[in-house]
Design a protein around this motif. Structure first.
Motif, PDB file in Angstrom:
ATOM      1  N   SER A 114      11.436  11.860   2.921  1.00 12.88           N
ATOM      2  CA  SER A 114      11.216  10.767   2.022  1.00 12.88           C
ATOM      3  C   SER A 114      10.208   9.452   2.152  1.00 12.88           C
ATOM      4  O   SER A 114      10.845   8.029   1.838  1.00 12.88           O
ATOM      5  N   VAL A 115       8.933   9.761   2.599  1.00 12.32           N
ATOM      6  CA  VAL A 115       8.319   7.966   2.912  1.00 12.32           C
ATOM      7  C   VAL A 115       7.740   7.225   1.780  1.00 12.32           C
ATOM      8  O   VAL A 115       7.882   6.028   1.611  1.00 12.32           O
ATOM      9  N   LYS A 116       7.537   7.667   0.287  1.00 11.71           N
ATOM     10  CA  LYS A 116       7.861   6.769  -0.197  1.00 11.71           C
ATOM     11  C   LYS A 116       8.317   6.061  -1.098  1.00 11.71           C
ATOM     12  O   LYS A 116       8.175   4.802  -1.436  1.00 11.71           O
ATOM     13  N   ALA A 117       9.728   7.243  -0.626  1.00 11.32           N
ATOM     14  CA  ALA A 117      11.187   5.743  -0.959  1.00 11.32           C
ATOM     15  C   ALA A 117      11.187   4.972  -0.035  1.00 11.32           C
ATOM     16  O   ALA A 117      12.456   4.048  -0.121  1.00 11.32           O
ATOM     17  N   GLY A 118      11.065   5.390   0.701  1.00 12.63           N
ATOM     18  CA  GLY A 118      11.569   4.613   2.808  1.00 12.63           C
ATOM     19  C   GLY A 118      10.434   3.234   2.448  1.00 12.63           C
ATOM     20  O   GLY A 118      10.660   2.447   2.795  1.00 12.63           O
ATOM     21  N   ARG A 119       9.229   3.705   2.400  1.00  6.37           N
ATOM     22  CA  ARG A 119       8.562   2.434   1.863  1.00  6.37           C
ATOM     23  C   ARG A 119       8.451   1.935   0.610  1.00  6.37           C
ATOM     24  O   ARG A 119       8.620  -0.020   0.861  1.00  6.37           O
ATOM     25  N   LEU A 120       9.043   2.277  -0.555  1.00  8.45           N
ATOM     26  CA  LEU A 120       9.239   0.964  -1.412  1.00  8.45           C
ATOM     27  C   LEU A 120      10.937   0.643  -1.347  1.00  8.45           C
ATOM     28  O   LEU A 120      10.873  -1.266  -1.394  1.00  8.45           O
ATOM     29  N   LEU A 121      11.655   0.760  -0.626  1.00 13.09           N
ATOM     30  CA  LEU A 121      12.622   0.186  -0.265  1.00 13.09           C
ATOM     31  C   LEU A 121      12.480  -0.725   1.039  1.00 13.09           C
ATOM     32  O   LEU A 121      13.006  -2.151   0.599  1.00 13.09           O
ATOM     33  N   LEU A 122      11.590  -0.461   2.274  1.00 11.02           N
ATOM     34  CA  LEU A 122      11.139  -1.965   3.017  1.00 11.02           C
ATOM     35  C   LEU A 122      10.627  -2.973   2.161  1.00 11.02           C
ATOM     36  O   LEU A 122      10.280  -4.063   2.384  1.00 11.02           O
ATOM     37  N   GLU A 123       9.466  -2.342   0.993  1.00  7.50           N
ATOM     38  CA  GLU A 123       8.642  -3.428   0.569  1.00  7.50           C
ATOM     39  C   GLU A 123       9.431  -4.554  -0.403  1.00  7.50           C
ATOM     40  O   GLU A 123       9.129  -5.791  -0.874  1.00  7.50           O
ATOM     41  N   THR A 124      10.524  -4.072  -1.089  1.00  6.55           N
ATOM     42  CA  THR A 124      11.126  -4.436  -2.075  1.00  6.55           C
ATOM     43  C   THR A 124      12.512  -4.788  -0.364  1.00  6.55           C
ATOM     44  O   THR A 124      13.169  -6.222  -1.629  1.00  6.55           O
ATOM     45  N   GLY A 125      12.819  -5.143  -0.467  1.00 10.30           N
ATOM     46  CA  GLY A 125      13.158  -5.595   1.184  1.00 10.30           C
ATOM     47  C   GLY A 125      14.803  -5.390   0.317  1.00 10.30           C
ATOM     48  O   GLY A 125      16.128  -5.331   0.661  1.00 10.30           O
ATOM     49  N   TRP A 126      14.693  -4.166  -0.730  1.00 15.03           N
ATOM     50  CA  TRP A 126      16.411  -4.265  -0.816  1.00 15.03           C
ATOM     51  C   TRP A 126      17.449  -3.197  -0.197  1.00 15.03           C
ATOM     52  O   TRP A 126      18.312  -3.210  -0.202  1.00 15.03           O
ATOM     53  N   ALA A 127      17.123  -1.950   0.170  1.00 16.14           N
ATOM     54  CA  ALA A 127      17.655  -1.773   1.681  1.00 16.14           C
ATOM     55  C   ALA A 127      18.674  -2.423   2.761  1.00 16.14           C
ATOM     56  O   ALA A 127      17.962  -2.950   3.511  1.00 16.14           O
ATOM     57  N   ALA A 128      19.883  -2.739   2.900  1.00 17.33           N
ATOM     58  CA  ALA A 128      20.165  -3.099   4.072  1.00 17.33           C
ATOM     59  C   ALA A 128      20.560  -2.598   5.078  1.00 17.33           C
ATOM     60  O   ALA A 128      20.859  -2.730   6.325  1.00 17.33           O
ATOM     61  N   SER A 129      20.731  -1.009   4.577  1.00 12.98           N
ATOM     62  CA  SER A 129      20.589  -0.454   5.477  1.00 12.98           C
ATOM     63  C   SER A 129      20.288   1.361   5.019  1.00 12.98           C
ATOM     64  O   SER A 129      20.361   0.903   3.784  1.00 12.98           O
ATOM     65  N   LEU A 130      20.299   1.984   5.885  1.00 16.14           N
ATOM     66  CA  LEU A 130      19.750   3.308   5.141  1.00 16.14           C
ATOM     67  C   LEU A 130      19.562   4.080   6.343  1.00 16.14           C
ATOM     68  O   LEU A 130      19.768   3.828   7.856  1.00 16.14           O
ATOM     69  N   ASN A 131      19.210   6.062   6.377  1.00 14.82           N
ATOM     70  CA  ASN A 131      19.259   6.419   6.942  1.00 14.82           C
ATOM     71  C   ASN A 131      19.147   8.196   6.529  1.00 14.82           C
ATOM     72  O   ASN A 131      19.025   8.396   5.491  1.00 14.82           O
ATOM     73  N   ASP A 132      18.185   9.092   7.293  1.00 15.66           N
ATOM     74  CA  ASP A 132      18.230   9.866   6.312  1.00 15.66           C
ATOM     75  C   ASP A 132      18.549  11.513   6.889  1.00 15.66           C
ATOM     76  O   ASP A 132      19.439  11.284   7.730  1.00 15.66           O
ATOM     77  N   VAL A 133      19.259  12.202   5.832  1.00 16.50           N
ATOM     78  CA  VAL A 133      20.065  13.080   5.586  1.00 16.50           C
ATOM     79  C   VAL A 133      19.732  14.440   6.356  1.00 16.50           C
ATOM     80  O   VAL A 133      19.644  15.227   5.148  1.00 16.50           O
TER      81      VAL A 133
END
Length: 343
Positions: free
Chosen positions: A209-228
């Motif tokens: 999920s590279v695109k999703a990860g980049r979007l979450l970083l660029e927007t600053g929305w993800a407070a925490s993150l892990n891949d399943v």
């Protein structure tokens, strides 16, 4: 002190990592060496070539008869997945994958043609995600193939999304349905001809999920993150323990794909078990402040990326619980794919 001959509880994968590595090098020394984040997340974060970026480093190993069998994966599938698993770790930090080192230990049964097919799959994945394969190592092995990939990526300095940022009051989200890879593995292991193509694809050729990860970083929305990679339950536990919080997942909000639900019903499997404990789906699990939920849902929809709110973060002893449709809450086992653990 344990008496000689007395039983010692076996350590699981993460217990062994702690036993082997904790206290070996001081935090002060690591910082001086340029390490921002060491062992304990999806990737390490170290000082980059410029002040604007940091390097992400991840490594995964695939072992024949542990991670794959001839019955479940072709040679090219093995190569593809070996790199994809690493790319997923970089994605889980919000980073961009860049350079790969590939080491193979080759047994006699893996002749030159089979190894060419393996590298065909690996380079197919590399080309898709624009990763440069820059080196590695090759050795012989007595009986089973081992493929180990080290991946370097980069991320904006100080921006890598970690597991330890979950806070009470946040929502828990997934960037896609889970259980598909586990369903595919079940069908492939049991030689079931009617297995839906989407399930087999999810197991053999996962999509990091590279695109999703980049979007979450660029927007600053993800407070925490892990891949399943090891299952939703296991990854939720990792976030809970790293952040010192309790995650409450809600059964009615967990996404179950139609293909998985139909397959599970046909073969007498509980789809919720696959969804929670299956692993190797490589979608992202994380937490977000509730004030960002609406914007996040809208942006993900416009980008064509799935997004599901599946629970919330609470204060309390670190752990994970699940709420059933009837409202009953029960603790969730810290269970998923784990080396060195039984069952």
């Amino acid at each position: 002190m344990t008496k000689r001959g007395s039983a010692v509880p076996p350590l699981d994968e993460f217990g062994r990592i702690r036993a082997w590595t904790e206290g070996r090098q001081s935090k002060k020394w690591m910082v001086e060496a340029g390490v921002t984040l060491g062992i304990g997340d999806d990737a390490a974060v170290v000082a980059g070539g410029t002040s604007a970026t940091e390097w992400l480093l991840a490594m995964d190993t695939m072992v024949e008869e542990v991670h794959f069998l001839d019955a479940t994966m072709s040679e090219s599938d093995v190569g593809y997945k070996a790199l994809a698993a690493n790319i997923s770790d970089i994605a889980a930090m919000g980073g961009t994958p860049k350079f790969a080192l590939v080491s193979v230990s080759v047994p006699p049964a893996w002749n030159a043609e089979r190894m060419k097919l393996l590298f065909d799959g690996l380079y197919e994945c590399a080309d898709k995600y624009q990763v440069a394969v820059i080196g590695g190592d090759t050795t012989s092995a007595p009986s089973h193939l081992v493929v180990a990939v080290t991946l370097m990526g980069f991320v904006e300095a100080g921006k890598a999304v970690r597991r330890d940022g979950a806070r009470p009051g946040q929502s828990v989200f997934l960037t896609g349905p889970t259980g598909l890879s586990a369903g595919g593995l079940h069908g492939l292991l049991n030689n079931i001809g009617s297995i839906p193509a989407r399930l087999a694809q999810a197991h053999q050729r996962p999509s990091p999920s590279v695109k999703a990860g980049r979007l979450l970083l660029e927007t600053g929305w993800a407070a925490s993150l892990n891949d399943v990679s090891d299952g939703v339950a296991s990854e939720a536990w990792e976030i809970a323990e790293a952040s010192g919080v309790r995650l409450l997942l809600k059964e009615t909000l967990l996404p179950i794909s139609g293909e998985l639900a139909s397959y599970a019903l046909e073969h007498g499997i509980q789809p919720l078990d696959l969804v929670l404990y299956g692993g190797e789906d490589y979608v992202l699990l994380g937490t977000v402040d509730k004030q960002h939920e609406h914007s996040m849902k809208d942006r993900f929809r416009r980008e064509g990326i799935p997004l599901f709110i599946i629970g919330e973060v609470e204060a309390g002893e670190p752990g994970v619980a699940i709420q059933s449709a009837s409202g009953k809450v029960k603790p969730m086992d810290k269970r998923g794919y784990n080396h060195f653990s039984k069952g």
